[in-house]
Write a protein that holds these residues in place. Structure first.
Motif, mmCIF file in Angstrom:
data_model
loop_
_atom_site.group_PDB
_atom_site.id
_atom_site.type_symbol
_atom_site.label_atom_id
_atom_site.label_comp_id
_atom_site.label_asym_id
_atom_site.label_seq_id
_atom_site.Cartn_x
_atom_site.Cartn_y
_atom_site.Cartn_z
ATOM 1 N N THR A 49 0.976 -1.214 -0.139
ATOM 2 C CA THR A 49 -0.095 -0.153 0.090
ATOM 3 C C THR A 49 0.906 1.080 -0.072
ATOM 4 O O THR A 49 2.137 1.088 0.453
ATOM 5 C CB THR A 49 -0.933 0.122 1.405
ATOM 6 N N ARG A 51 0.992 3.467 1.976
ATOM 7 C CA ARG A 51 1.346 3.854 3.514
ATOM 8 C C ARG A 51 2.436 2.935 3.647
ATOM 9 O O ARG A 51 3.546 3.177 4.469
ATOM 10 C CB ARG A 51 0.243 3.532 4.386
ATOM 11 N N GLN A 52 2.478 1.761 3.362
ATOM 12 C CA GLN A 52 3.502 0.636 3.614
ATOM 13 C C GLN A 52 4.803 1.134 2.767
ATOM 14 O O GLN A 52 5.800 1.048 3.604
ATOM 15 C CB GLN A 52 3.075 -0.825 3.314
ATOM 16 N N ARG A 54 5.602 4.260 2.268
ATOM 17 C CA ARG A 54 6.171 5.455 2.851
ATOM 18 C C ARG A 54 6.906 4.922 4.170
ATOM 19 O O ARG A 54 8.271 5.401 4.586
ATOM 20 C CB ARG A 54 5.129 6.398 3.328
ATOM 21 N N THR A 55 6.118 3.925 4.935
ATOM 22 C CA THR A 55 6.956 3.549 6.216
ATOM 23 C C THR A 55 8.107 2.730 6.024
ATOM 24 O O THR A 55 9.095 2.693 6.539
ATOM 25 C CB THR A 55 5.814 2.734 6.746
#
Length: 187
Positions: A49, A51-52, A54-55
């Motif tokens: 995703t 978000r994943q 970016r993390t």
């Protein structure tokens, strides 16, 4: 966007999942099959995703490597550099010249990455020798799992780039291996 052209920094630790975090198995398999190298689009297309992603970059699970990304725990090698060049060059790119010959199994000490692209492409990739090709095969060959030009074409491209002494060595070895024959050179 990844930065730099040097080696990847290593992340220490890694936990139960080897430093990959919650990366889906299909994505891990895809990345491992491509020298540990990928683009953001590849990650998103294989189950990561936004978000994943970016993390993962913030926690240095993956780091910038030659204009793309590499899993920080993956040891970059010549194949990783070739995948990085192919991803940067675009979908129709193929490994050629001494790079392809090395992947096909010829003893080549050069670390230079050579990529064949369609003649219509007019750009420069740092650290990559681009050969613009007016005639393209429909399907690429495979050299150690990477899209490449056929062996004979790789020999000819290597000869185009080599000095006279190195060209003789390449030609002698290609003839010895049966990868090219004298009548083909007349074409």
């Amino acid at each position: 966007r990844p930065q730099g052209g040097g080696g990847a920094r290593r992340r220490t630790g890694g936990g139960a999942q080897g430093g990959w975090g919650r990366v889906p198995e299909e994505c891990r398999t895809w990345i491992a099959g491509h020298g540990g190298v990928f683009t953001r689009a590849h990650a998103l297309g294989n189950g990561i995703t936004p978000r994943q992603f970016r993390t993962g970059t913030a926690q240095q699970v993956w780091v910038g490597f030659e204009g793309v990304w590499i899993v920080a725990s993956y040891p970059p090698d010549f194949t990783s550099r070739c995948w990085a060049a192919l991803f940067r060059a675009g979908a129709d790119a193929r490994i050629t010249a001494t790079s392809a010959l090395r992947l096909y199994g010829m003893e080549i000490s050069s670390q230079q990455v050579c990529v064949s692209v369609p003649a219509s492409r007019h750009y420069v990739l740092a650290g990559v020798t681009l050969l613009r090709d007016a005639t393209r095969d429909e399907e690429p060959a495979s050299a150690a799992g990477l899209p490449a030009v056929e062996r004979q074409r790789a020999v000819v491209d290597a000869l185009r780039l080599a000095d006279q002494a190195r060209g003789r060595e390449i030609l002698h070895e290609a003839l010895r291996l049966g990868w090219i024959d004298p009548p083909m050179l007349e074409e």
